[in-house]
Design an enzyme around this catalytic site. Structure first.
Site, PDB file in Angstrom:
ATOM      1  N   GLY A 104      56.753  78.264  56.756  1.00  0.00           N
ATOM      2  CA  GLY A 104      55.250  78.022  56.509  1.00  0.00           C
ATOM      3  C   GLY A 104      54.552  77.934  57.467  1.00  0.00           C
ATOM      4  O   GLY A 104      54.428  78.525  58.579  1.00  0.00           O
ATOM      5  N   GLU A 147      40.183  80.142  62.823  1.00  0.00           N
ATOM      6  CA  GLU A 147      40.299  79.976  61.195  1.00  0.00           C
ATOM      7  C   GLU A 147      40.262  78.476  60.739  1.00  0.00           C
ATOM      8  O   GLU A 147      39.736  78.250  59.633  1.00  0.00           O
ATOM      9  CB  GLU A 147      41.817  80.293  61.102  1.00  0.00           C
ATOM     10  N   GLN A 149      35.295  62.912  37.826  1.00  0.00           N
ATOM     11  CA  GLN A 149      35.351  61.417  37.279  1.00  0.00           C
ATOM     12  C   GLN A 149      34.035  61.056  36.549  1.00  0.00           C
ATOM     13  O   GLN A 149      34.201  60.648  35.340  1.00  0.00           O
ATOM     14  CB  GLN A 149      35.618  60.339  38.078  1.00  0.00           C
ATOM     15  N   GLY A 174      46.010  77.551  56.332  1.00  0.00           N
ATOM     16  CA  GLY A 174      45.450  77.430  57.841  1.00  0.00           C
ATOM     17  C   GLY A 174      46.232  76.632  58.641  1.00  0.00           C
ATOM     18  O   GLY A 174      46.001  76.213  59.666  1.00  0.00           O
TER      19      GLY A 174
END
Length: 380
Positions: free
Chosen positions: A132, A245, A339, A366
């Site tokens: 990843g 990015e 909440q 990212g």
């Protein structure tokens, strides 16, 4: 106190108004259908091209709109303000910048006008089932074969993967050379033997955004498919372009924070409990006061990042700070806002619930936030 971003001007205000109108008519009404079908309509890309919003900060010489990063930031802010997480302009714009800044003149002339018009939809294929954020661990190869290359491997979590016509593939052209053996390959997917799109992945949120597995089985590409025309530059190209990015992710995150605050203030004014509006209760006011303060800090920080990007001095450290801190804050703020909605906050018909599930991946894609901290720590 009304705050105006220091990079805004009357021309940009007009552009923002036009983008807002486009999103209201062409994006927002179709959100539910896109979530069901798991991708936007291809026609949206053509409309976005006609509107001039796809490559807002790419020079007109290459078919772009000739604006600055401020124009592109407005596009991302307005999509965030509308709660859209389906239209994959972010990835599309990132690919365009890879080509603009790292591509050969021929690659720029060939691809940028088609990306600007929406004729081509772009994706970037980095992540793999076993790699990843650690790009050095990728296993996809692009090996020289006669007058071209053969690409083999698979990629996962690829945004725009279902509709992509042009994929920038991170591959090893020299598997023995580590980071120096990585190249970025431009793959045109139409009529491409050996290229296969897997299923659209079933995500927790952002369901309208097509995210796929991609497979490359002896995919043959010509020699000029190497981004920039020289092998082995892929890792440095990635490192150069990733700040863009990450700044974009910060821009989108702040827009989401501001939207969550706005929706929650509106709701707590209307919702009654124990004979009074929720906003009249001290606890509610204090929570919202904290969120407004944090939203203001995030806004001034991202404005600084936008100005730095406009002036060409945005660096990896600051972009990593923006990406990690804003996405962490985004998730925290939306959780606090949800909440205050009580049970209704858990219902997907309320935008705050949709924002909650859509936000979580901001801390992962990212470059995971843990990687951002590692990058920042290297400057200490």
């Amino acid at each position: 106190m009304h705050y105006t971003s220091p990079w805004m001007n009357p021309e940009l205000e007009q552009f923002r108004a036009a983008i807002k109108r486009f999103i209201a008519t062409e994006v927002t009404p179709h959100q539910d259908r896109w979530r069901t079908q798991q991708h936007v309509d291809r026609a949206l890309w053509h409309k976005g091209g006609e509107m001039g919003m796809l490559l807002a900060d790419i020079p007109e010489a290459y078919g772009g709109s000739g604006g600055s990063f401020a124009h592109q930031a407005i596009v991302f802010e307005e999509l965030g303000d509308a709660g859209d997480m389906a239209f994959g302009i972010h990835v599309h714009a990132i690919v365009a910048h890879y080509i603009l800044n790292q591509g050969t003149e021929a690659q720029k002339q060939k691809y940028l006008p088609l990306l600007a018009s929406g004729e081509l939809v772009a994706a970037i294929a980095m992540s793999e089932p076993g790699a990843g954020s650690d790009l050095k661990g990728i296993r996809t190869t692009a090996l020289r074969d006669g007058d071209g290359y053969r690409i083999n491997g698979s990629k996962i979590f690829i945004s725009n993967g279902y509709l992509a016509d042009l994929v920038v593939v991170v591959a090893k052209t020299d598997p023995e050379a580590g980071a120096k053996g990585i190249s970025l390959m431009l793959v045109e997917t139409r009529h491409c033997p050996g290229y296969r799109v897997g299923r659209i992945l079933e995500k927790m949120g952002q369901k309208g955004q097509d995210t796929c597995e991609l497979f490359f089985d002896d995919v043959r590409v010509p020699a000029d498919a190497v981004l920039g025309g020289v092998e082995g530059k892929g890792f440095s190209q990635l490192m150069t372009e990733l700040p863009y990015e990450r700044t974009i992710l910060g821009v989108a995150g702040v827009a989401a924070i501001e939207r969550a605050l706005r929706l929650t203030v509106e709701y707590t004014r209307e919702r009654k409990a124990f004979g009074q509006a929720l906003i009249e209760m001290q606890h509610t006011r204090f929570v919202l006061a904290e969120i407004k303060t944090e939203a203001t800090i995030a806004r001034t920080f991202i404005d600084r990042c936008i100005v730095d990007t406009l002036e060409g001095r945005m660096d990896t450290e600051l972009a990593s700070m923006a990406k990690y801190w804003i996405s962490d804050l985004q998730c925290k703020v939306i959780d606090q806002c949800l909440q205050l909605f009580g049970g209704y906050g858990y219902m997907l018909e309320y935008p705050i619930a949709q924002m909650y599930v859509d936000a979580r991946v901001q801390r992962i894609y990212g470059g995971a936030n843990e990687i951002m901290k590692e990058i920042i720590s290297r400057s200490l």
